[in-house]
Design a protein around this motif. Structure first.
Motif, short mmCIF file in Angstrom:
data_model
loop_
_atom_site.label_atom_id
_atom_site.label_comp_id
_atom_site.label_asym_id
_atom_site.label_seq_id
_atom_site.Cartn_x
_atom_site.Cartn_y
_atom_site.Cartn_z
N LEU A 92 11.61 -8.93 75.93
CA LEU A 92 10.50 -8.68 75.01
C LEU A 92 10.02 -7.24 75.15
O LEU A 92 9.76 -6.57 74.16
N ALA B 253 2.36 -10.11 76.99
CA ALA B 253 2.93 -11.35 77.52
C ALA B 253 2.19 -11.80 78.76
O ALA B 253 1.74 -10.98 79.57
N PRO C 169 11.00 -10.41 67.68
CA PRO C 169 10.11 -10.21 68.83
C PRO C 169 8.65 -10.45 68.44
O PRO C 169 8.16 -9.84 67.49
N LYS D 139 12.54 -5.02 73.33
CA LYS D 139 12.54 -5.17 71.87
C LYS D 139 11.22 -4.78 71.22
O LYS D 139 11.20 -4.32 70.09
N ARG D 140 10.12 -5.01 71.93
CA ARG D 140 8.81 -4.73 71.37
C ARG D 140 7.86 -4.29 72.49
O ARG D 140 7.14 -5.10 73.06
N ALA E 212 4.18 -5.51 72.75
CA ALA E 212 3.89 -6.95 72.88
C ALA E 212 3.10 -7.22 74.16
O ALA E 212 3.26 -6.53 75.16
N VAL F 41 13.37 -14.04 70.89
CA VAL F 41 12.91 -12.66 71.07
C VAL F 41 13.89 -11.70 70.41
O VAL F 41 13.49 -10.72 69.78
N ALA G 33 3.36 -13.39 73.89
CA ALA G 33 4.24 -14.40 74.48
C ALA G 33 3.55 -15.03 75.68
O ALA G 33 2.83 -14.36 76.42
#
Length: 185
Positions: free
Chosen positions: A79, A88, A57, A82-83, A86, A53, A61
């Motif tokens: 995650l 998940a 990233p 960082k993003r 995203a 990650v 996920a």
């Protein structure tokens, strides 16, 4: 002069990180997700997942809740840092309301019980966030509600059995027996 930027259509980011310590499950899901168009990376530990990650990233996920070296929620948290865009999903064989709520607060969009198949995972990853779940046909039993409450307090006490028993006004050994059993239906 031909403008190449007009001809180029960017494909959506299909990067997917799968973090799970169950190697056969990990390989099966990775293959299934690759055949569905994802660029898959796998990690068999929390530390490996965090490293991946940190480096790149992913857009998506799928993270197991409990691994040998820690809690999958750590990967979800990083995650999200960082993003933020995203998506998940948490997978677990130890489902309870407390960890599901924590996972969602940290940025997971869904929480699936194992064994989940690739179609369940894709449905969870691509669901519309405004969709509402339908009410259950068979609501939880009173025993299950009690078990969920105990699990929630246990998680809030950072998995400290003695502290959980004190807060629930329960004998520590009784609590240990409850925690060792499977969830009631």
């Amino acid at each position: 002069m031909n403008d190449l930027s007009m001809d180029f259509v960017a494909e959506p980011d299909q990067t997917l990180l799968i973090v799970d310590d169950d190697k056969p499950f990990l390989q099966r899901i990775a293959r299934a997700m690759e055949t569905r168009g994802f660029a898959v990376e796998v990690a068999e530990s929390i530390s490996d997942g965090l490293t991946r990650v940190q480096a790149r990233p992913p857009a998506y996920a799928v993270v197991d809740m409990r691994l040998g070296d820690g809690n999958g929620l750590d990967v979800i948290g990083m995650l999200r840092e960082k993003r933020p865009d995203a998506k998940a999903v948490i997978l677990t064989g130890y489902g309870n309301i407390a960890t599901a709520v924590t996972a969602v607060k940290l940025g997971a969009i869904d929480y699936l019980s194992k064994p989940a198949d690739a179609d369940d995972i894709i449905r969870a990853l691509r669901q519309d966030p405004t969709d509402r779940a339908t009410p259950p046909e068979n609501p939880m039993s009173a025993d299950r509600v009690r078990w969920e409450h105990i699990q929630r307090v246990y998680e809030l006490c950072e998995r400290n059995v003695s502290e959980t028993a004190r807060r629930l006004n329960m004998h520590r050994r009784t609590l240990q027996r409850i925690l060792a059993k499977r969830a009631p239906r």
